[in-house]
Design a protein around this motif. Sequence first.
Motif, PDB file in Angstrom:
ATOM      1  N   THR A  97     -22.920   3.142 -11.504  1.00  0.00           N
ATOM      2  CA  THR A  97     -21.469   3.280 -11.631  1.00  0.00           C
ATOM      3  C   THR A  97     -20.825   3.525 -10.272  1.00  0.00           C
ATOM      4  N   LEU A  98     -21.441   4.387  -9.477  1.00  0.00           N
ATOM      5  CA  LEU A  98     -20.910   4.673  -8.140  1.00  0.00           C
ATOM      6  C   LEU A  98     -20.966   3.438  -7.244  1.00  0.00           C
ATOM      7  N   SER A  99     -22.005   2.626  -7.411  1.00  0.00           N
ATOM      8  CA  SER A  99     -22.095   1.400  -6.606  1.00  0.00           C
ATOM      9  C   SER A  99     -20.961   0.446  -6.976  1.00  0.00           C
ATOM     10  N   ILE A 100     -20.583   0.422  -8.259  1.00  0.00           N
ATOM     11  CA  ILE A 100     -19.454  -0.407  -8.698  1.00  0.00           C
ATOM     12  C   ILE A 100     -18.159   0.117  -8.086  1.00  0.00           C
ATOM     13  N   VAL A 101     -17.989   1.433  -8.128  1.00  0.00           N
ATOM     14  CA  VAL A 101     -16.778   2.049  -7.578  1.00  0.00           C
ATOM     15  C   VAL A 101     -16.641   1.716  -6.093  1.00  0.00           C
ATOM     16  N   ARG A 102     -17.722   1.871  -5.352  1.00  0.00           N
ATOM     17  CA  ARG A 102     -17.667   1.625  -3.904  1.00  0.00           C
ATOM     18  C   ARG A 102     -17.392   0.152  -3.596  1.00  0.00           C
ATOM     19  N   LYS A 103     -17.984  -0.734  -4.369  1.00  0.00           N
ATOM     20  CA  LYS A 103     -17.768  -2.161  -4.139  1.00  0.00           C
ATOM     21  C   LYS A 103     -16.370  -2.585  -4.580  1.00  0.00           C
ATOM     22  N   THR A 104     -15.935  -2.066  -5.724  1.00  0.00           N
ATOM     23  CA  THR A 104     -14.627  -2.434  -6.256  1.00  0.00           C
ATOM     24  C   THR A 104     -13.501  -1.988  -5.340  1.00  0.00           C
ATOM     25  N   TYR A 105     -13.628  -0.785  -4.794  1.00  0.00           N
ATOM     26  CA  TYR A 105     -12.544  -0.219  -3.994  1.00  0.00           C
ATOM     27  C   TYR A 105     -12.810  -0.348  -2.499  1.00  0.00           C
ATOM     28  N   GLU A 106     -13.553  -1.386  -2.146  1.00  0.00           N
ATOM     29  CA  GLU A 106     -13.897  -1.616  -0.746  1.00  0.00           C
ATOM     30  C   GLU A 106     -12.639  -1.730   0.120  1.00  0.00           C
ATOM     31  N   HIS A 107     -11.626  -2.411  -0.416  1.00  0.00           N
ATOM     32  CA  HIS A 107     -10.351  -2.538   0.292  1.00  0.00           C
ATOM     33  C   HIS A 107      -9.411  -1.475  -0.282  1.00  0.00           C
ATOM     34  N   GLN A 108      -9.508  -0.274   0.246  1.00  0.00           N
ATOM     35  CA  GLN A 108      -8.867   0.879  -0.369  1.00  0.00           C
ATOM     36  C   GLN A 108      -7.346   0.807  -0.385  1.00  0.00           C
ATOM     37  N   ASP A 109      -6.736   0.283   0.669  1.00  0.00           N
ATOM     38  CA  ASP A 109      -5.275   0.219   0.705  1.00  0.00           C
ATOM     39  C   ASP A 109      -4.736  -0.687  -0.398  1.00  0.00           C
ATOM     40  N   THR A 110      -5.436  -1.810  -0.630  1.00  0.00           N
ATOM     41  CA  THR A 110      -5.025  -2.731  -1.691  1.00  0.00           C
ATOM     42  C   THR A 110      -5.054  -2.023  -3.035  1.00  0.00           C
ATOM     43  N   TYR A 111      -6.143  -1.334  -3.293  1.00  0.00           N
ATOM     44  CA  TYR A 111      -6.315  -0.681  -4.584  1.00  0.00           C
ATOM     45  C   TYR A 111      -5.317   0.455  -4.777  1.00  0.00           C
ATOM     46  N   ARG A 112      -5.172   1.298  -3.778  1.00  0.00           N
ATOM     47  CA  ARG A 112      -4.265   2.444  -3.912  1.00  0.00           C
ATOM     48  C   ARG A 112      -2.827   1.975  -4.124  1.00  0.00           C
ATOM     49  N   ALA A 113      -2.427   0.945  -3.386  1.00  0.00           N
ATOM     50  CA  ALA A 113      -1.072   0.412  -3.555  1.00  0.00           C
ATOM     51  C   ALA A 113      -0.886  -0.144  -4.961  1.00  0.00           C
ATOM     52  N   ALA A 114      -1.875  -0.904  -5.440  1.00  0.00           N
ATOM     53  CA  ALA A 114      -1.795  -1.488  -6.785  1.00  0.00           C
ATOM     54  C   ALA A 114      -1.755  -0.400  -7.850  1.00  0.00           C
ATOM     55  N   MET A 115      -2.519   0.677  -7.652  1.00  0.00           N
ATOM     56  CA  MET A 115      -2.543   1.771  -8.615  1.00  0.00           C
ATOM     57  C   MET A 115      -1.206   2.499  -8.678  1.00  0.00           C
ATOM     58  N   MET A 116      -0.589   2.706  -7.525  1.00  0.00           N
ATOM     59  CA  MET A 116       0.718   3.369  -7.502  1.00  0.00           C
ATOM     60  C   MET A 116       1.758   2.538  -8.245  1.00  0.00           C
ATOM     61  N   ILE A 117       1.708   1.227  -8.029  1.00  0.00           N
ATOM     62  CA  ILE A 117       2.635   0.329  -8.719  1.00  0.00           C
ATOM     63  C   ILE A 117       2.367   0.355 -10.218  1.00  0.00           C
ATOM     64  N   ALA A 118       1.088   0.326 -10.585  1.00  0.00           N
ATOM     65  CA  ALA A 118       0.716   0.334 -12.003  1.00  0.00           C
ATOM     66  C   ALA A 118       1.180   1.609 -12.691  1.00  0.00           C
ATOM     67  N   ASP A 119       1.079   2.723 -11.976  1.00  0.00           N
ATOM     68  CA  ASP A 119       1.490   4.005 -12.538  1.00  0.00           C
ATOM     69  C   ASP A 119       2.991   4.023 -12.820  1.00  0.00           C
ATOM     70  N   LYS A 120       3.763   3.410 -11.922  1.00  0.00           N
ATOM     71  CA  LYS A 120       5.217   3.402 -12.082  1.00  0.00           C
ATOM     72  C   LYS A 120       5.687   2.396 -13.126  1.00  0.00           C
ATOM     73  N   THR A 121       4.925   1.335 -13.317  1.00  0.00           N
ATOM     74  CA  THR A 121       5.347   0.277 -14.244  1.00  0.00           C
ATOM     75  C   THR A 121       4.697   0.387 -15.619  1.00  0.00           C
ATOM     76  N   GLY A 122       3.771   1.344 -15.779  1.00  0.00           N
ATOM     77  CA  GLY A 122       3.102   1.508 -17.069  1.00  0.00           C
ATOM     78  C   GLY A 122       2.034   0.472 -17.343  1.00  0.00           C
ATOM     79  N   ALA A 123       1.533  -0.175 -16.283  1.00  0.00           N
ATOM     80  CA  ALA A 123       0.551  -1.255 -16.455  1.00  0.00           C
ATOM     81  C   ALA A 123      -0.781  -0.766 -17.015  1.00  0.00           C
ATOM     82  N   PHE A 124      -1.108   0.517 -16.803  1.00  0.00           N
ATOM     83  CA  PHE A 124      -2.366   1.054 -17.320  1.00  0.00           C
ATOM     84  C   PHE A 124      -2.468   0.883 -18.834  1.00  0.00           C
ATOM     85  N   ASN A 125      -1.343   1.046 -19.501  1.00  0.00           N
ATOM     86  CA  ASN A 125      -1.335   0.989 -20.964  1.00  0.00           C
ATOM     87  C   ASN A 125      -0.961  -0.383 -21.509  1.00  0.00           C
ATOM     88  N   ASP A 126      -0.860  -1.348 -20.621  1.00  0.00           N
ATOM     89  CA  ASP A 126      -0.521  -2.712 -21.030  1.00  0.00           C
ATOM     90  C   ASP A 126      -1.782  -3.573 -21.006  1.00  0.00           C
TER      91      ASP A 126
END
Length: 223
Positions: A97-126
């Motif tokens: 699981t940790l290997s997936i996390v590290r590989k998935t979030y390799e480009h951390q700025d991309t992921y963090r930015a996308a997560m912030m947008i998702a949090d504001k738009t409610g995309a997590f629950n869509d």
Amino acid sequence: MVEALGNKTRQANKVLRRERILKIAMLQIATSGYEEFTLSKLAAKAGVSSPTIHNLFGKKDDMTKEIANKMMEIREVAEVMMASPALGDPIKNIAFTLSIVRKTYEHQDTYRAAMMIADKTGAFNDPESMIGQYSLRARVFLEQGCTAALAQGYLLGNIETSVLVDSIFHSHRRARQDWVLGHIDFEEYCHMISRDMLLTYAADASPECYKRLCKEIKRVSSK
């Protein structure tokens, strides 16, 4: 011929310029937050005019949607890894699981930015959104791991699998949120995932597995 070559060069330069500005935008959102992000600030940081930003991306919502869609690239990497057979051994499952996390979030700025947008738009629950689909797939992956652990005797079955999955899933989400918002760094995020999964598995572990998990919890906690 010369005109065609010139058009091709201009198009290539436009693509490169868009990618450069998009990276700056993701870094700004990741470091300053979604609310602080404006196209005028982006233009100043990128060294271009506001009309240039509008011509290349449109409005703020158009740009943030494009950033959120970068999650598709992240999701594709994770999908390949999560398609592997479920590991019943909790300790091996956590490491994977940790290997997936590290590989998935390799480009951390991309992921963090996308997560912030998702949090504001409610995309997590869509379930139709990229992030919503990834979230659902991650839950299935966790469920497969717990089911395999039960089938192979690592878990006793005194606690329903769905309860274990809920605990792990929500602890992941809390840790991820703390990381996205800058409260913890990436290594602490991974540490929290490992610790919480170990504690959850230990709650229903067989005696032999419990001993191994306790030993691993002690090792992780000493870091």
